[in-house]
Design a protein around this motif. Structure first.
Motif, PDB file in Angstrom:
ATOM      1  N   ALA A  28     -52.316  62.042 -15.327  1.00  0.00           N
ATOM      2  CA  ALA A  28     -52.413  63.288 -14.570  1.00  0.00           C
ATOM      3  C   ALA A  28     -53.089  64.346 -15.448  1.00  0.00           C
ATOM      4  O   ALA A  28     -52.903  64.368 -16.672  1.00  0.00           O
ATOM      5  N   GLU A  29     -53.884  65.216 -14.834  1.00  0.00           N
ATOM      6  CA  GLU A  29     -54.567  66.274 -15.577  1.00  0.00           C
ATOM      7  C   GLU A  29     -54.040  67.626 -15.140  1.00  0.00           C
ATOM      8  O   GLU A  29     -53.643  67.813 -13.990  1.00  0.00           O
ATOM      9  N   ARG A  30     -54.054  68.568 -16.087  1.00  0.00           N
ATOM     10  CA  ARG A  30     -53.523  69.901 -15.832  1.00  0.00           C
ATOM     11  C   ARG A  30     -54.282  70.909 -16.678  1.00  0.00           C
ATOM     12  O   ARG A  30     -54.621  70.629 -17.825  1.00  0.00           O
ATOM     13  N   GLU A  31     -54.568  72.071 -16.122  1.00  0.00           N
ATOM     14  CA  GLU A  31     -55.199  73.156 -16.866  1.00  0.00           C
ATOM     15  C   GLU A  31     -54.179  74.251 -17.084  1.00  0.00           C
ATOM     16  O   GLU A  31     -53.386  74.563 -16.186  1.00  0.00           O
ATOM     17  N   MET A  32     -54.197  74.827 -18.293  1.00  0.00           N
ATOM     18  CA  MET A  32     -53.233  75.875 -18.619  1.00  0.00           C
ATOM     19  C   MET A  32     -53.926  77.019 -19.344  1.00  0.00           C
ATOM     20  O   MET A  32     -54.756  76.793 -20.218  1.00  0.00           O
ATOM     21  N   LEU A  33     -53.545  78.231 -18.989  1.00  0.00           N
ATOM     22  CA  LEU A  33     -53.973  79.428 -19.693  1.00  0.00           C
ATOM     23  C   LEU A  33     -53.017  79.584 -20.865  1.00  0.00           C
ATOM     24  O   LEU A  33     -51.819  79.744 -20.669  1.00  0.00           O
ATOM     25  N   GLN A  34     -53.537  79.484 -22.084  1.00  0.00           N
ATOM     26  CA  GLN A  34     -52.689  79.440 -23.273  1.00  0.00           C
ATOM     27  C   GLN A  34     -53.285  80.249 -24.401  1.00  0.00           C
ATOM     28  O   GLN A  34     -54.498  80.248 -24.592  1.00  0.00           O
ATOM     29  N   SER A  35     -52.422  80.880 -25.162  1.00  0.00           N
ATOM     30  CA  SER A  35     -52.856  81.556 -26.374  1.00  0.00           C
ATOM     31  C   SER A  35     -53.199  80.495 -27.419  1.00  0.00           C
ATOM     32  O   SER A  35     -52.647  79.396 -27.416  1.00  0.00           O
ATOM     33  N   ILE A  36     -54.086  80.846 -28.325  1.00  0.00           N
ATOM     34  CA  ILE A  36     -54.501  79.900 -29.367  1.00  0.00           C
ATOM     35  C   ILE A  36     -53.343  79.584 -30.314  1.00  0.00           C
ATOM     36  O   ILE A  36     -53.315  78.533 -30.939  1.00  0.00           O
ATOM     37  N   THR A  37     -52.353  80.468 -30.390  1.00  0.00           N
ATOM     38  CA  THR A  37     -51.226  80.273 -31.301  1.00  0.00           C
ATOM     39  C   THR A  37     -50.068  79.530 -30.650  1.00  0.00           C
ATOM     40  O   THR A  37     -49.120  79.166 -31.336  1.00  0.00           O
ATOM     41  N   GLU A  38     -50.124  79.287 -29.333  1.00  0.00           N
ATOM     42  CA  GLU A  38     -49.046  78.569 -28.652  1.00  0.00           C
ATOM     43  C   GLU A  38     -49.043  77.094 -29.024  1.00  0.00           C
ATOM     44  O   GLU A  38     -50.066  76.534 -29.422  1.00  0.00           O
ATOM     45  N   ASP A  39     -47.891  76.470 -28.828  1.00  0.00           N
ATOM     46  CA  ASP A  39     -47.723  75.046 -29.116  1.00  0.00           C
ATOM     47  C   ASP A  39     -48.637  74.206 -28.232  1.00  0.00           C
ATOM     48  O   ASP A  39     -48.746  74.444 -27.042  1.00  0.00           O
ATOM     49  N   ARG A  40     -49.313  73.226 -28.820  1.00  0.00           N
ATOM     50  CA  ARG A  40     -50.238  72.355 -28.096  1.00  0.00           C
ATOM     51  C   ARG A  40     -49.518  71.264 -27.330  1.00  0.00           C
ATOM     52  O   ARG A  40     -50.099  70.605 -26.491  1.00  0.00           O
ATOM     53  N   LEU A  41     -48.254  71.023 -27.622  1.00  0.00           N
ATOM     54  CA  LEU A  41     -47.530  69.923 -27.001  1.00  0.00           C
ATOM     55  C   LEU A  41     -46.982  70.357 -25.647  1.00  0.00           C
ATOM     56  O   LEU A  41     -46.191  71.272 -25.533  1.00  0.00           O
ATOM     57  N   ILE A  42     -47.428  69.660 -24.604  1.00  0.00           N
ATOM     58  CA  ILE A  42     -47.026  69.938 -23.235  1.00  0.00           C
ATOM     59  C   ILE A  42     -46.468  68.652 -22.659  1.00  0.00           C
ATOM     60  O   ILE A  42     -47.061  67.580 -22.822  1.00  0.00           O
ATOM     61  N   LYS A  43     -45.328  68.733 -21.959  1.00  0.00           N
ATOM     62  CA  LYS A  43     -44.765  67.544 -21.312  1.00  0.00           C
ATOM     63  C   LYS A  43     -45.217  67.479 -19.870  1.00  0.00           C
ATOM     64  O   LYS A  43     -45.254  68.474 -19.160  1.00  0.00           O
ATOM     65  N   CYS A  44     -45.542  66.277 -19.443  1.00  0.00           N
ATOM     66  CA  CYS A  44     -45.940  66.010 -18.071  1.00  0.00           C
ATOM     67  C   CYS A  44     -44.696  65.935 -17.185  1.00  0.00           C
ATOM     68  O   CYS A  44     -43.569  65.799 -17.681  1.00  0.00           O
ATOM     69  N   GLU A  45     -44.908  65.966 -15.890  1.00  0.00           N
ATOM     70  CA  GLU A  45     -43.800  65.832 -14.944  1.00  0.00           C
ATOM     71  C   GLU A  45     -43.130  64.465 -15.044  1.00  0.00           C
ATOM     72  O   GLU A  45     -41.957  64.310 -14.717  1.00  0.00           O
TER      73      GLU A  45
ATOM     74  N   GLY B  25     -42.555  62.989 -17.836  1.00  0.00           N
ATOM     75  CA  GLY B  25     -41.755  62.968 -19.055  1.00  0.00           C
ATOM     76  C   GLY B  25     -42.514  62.639 -20.326  1.00  0.00           C
ATOM     77  O   GLY B  25     -41.990  62.788 -21.422  1.00  0.00           O
ATOM     78  N   TYR B  26     -43.758  62.187 -20.225  1.00  0.00           N
ATOM     79  CA  TYR B  26     -44.560  61.869 -21.398  1.00  0.00           C
ATOM     80  C   TYR B  26     -45.335  63.104 -21.856  1.00  0.00           C
ATOM     81  O   TYR B  26     -45.516  64.059 -21.107  1.00  0.00           O
ATOM     82  N   TRP B  27     -45.830  63.031 -23.081  1.00  0.00           N
ATOM     83  CA  TRP B  27     -46.605  64.141 -23.640  1.00  0.00           C
ATOM     84  C   TRP B  27     -48.032  64.127 -23.107  1.00  0.00           C
ATOM     85  O   TRP B  27     -48.618  63.074 -22.917  1.00  0.00           O
ATOM     86  N   MET B  28     -48.564  65.313 -22.916  1.00  0.00           N
ATOM     87  CA  MET B  28     -49.952  65.455 -22.480  1.00  0.00           C
ATOM     88  C   MET B  28     -50.797  65.780 -23.705  1.00  0.00           C
ATOM     89  O   MET B  28     -50.339  66.462 -24.620  1.00  0.00           O
ATOM     90  N   GLU B  29     -52.018  65.262 -23.751  1.00  0.00           N
ATOM     91  CA  GLU B  29     -52.920  65.537 -24.872  1.00  0.00           C
ATOM     92  C   GLU B  29     -54.008  66.511 -24.423  1.00  0.00           C
ATOM     93  O   GLU B  29     -54.475  66.454 -23.284  1.00  0.00           O
ATOM     94  N   ARG B  30     -54.380  67.398 -25.321  1.00  0.00           N
ATOM     95  CA  ARG B  30     -55.424  68.370 -25.015  1.00  0.00           C
ATOM     96  C   ARG B  30     -56.773  67.674 -24.990  1.00  0.00           C
ATOM     97  O   ARG B  30     -57.104  66.892 -25.870  1.00  0.00           O
TER      98      ARG B  30
END
Length: 66
Positions: free
Chosen positions: A14-31, A33-38
């Protein structure tokens, strides 16, 4: 203004776009339960002006002429 980053889940793809600060954590969990990669993408570039011809360089002279 924060940049928009694209992410893809390592399991369900699954793909997702997020508005994020450069200092925020890069690790995002998918719905699921697995980790999403940038994802890496090309920057947007806008060229302005009349073009890239020799006559458009500074000085206004054509370098081929002596």
């Amino acid at each position: 203004m924060s940049p928009v980053y694209s992410y893809r889940c390592a399991k369900c793809r699954a793909e997702r776009e997020m508005l994020q600060s450069i200092t925020e954590d890069r690790l995002i969990k998918c719905e699921c339960g697995y980790w999403m990669e940038r994802l890496y993408s090309l920057p947007s570039v806008v060229f302005k002006g009349t073009g890239w011809a020799k006559k458009d360089r500074r000085g206004g002279k054509n370098e081929d002429q002596s």
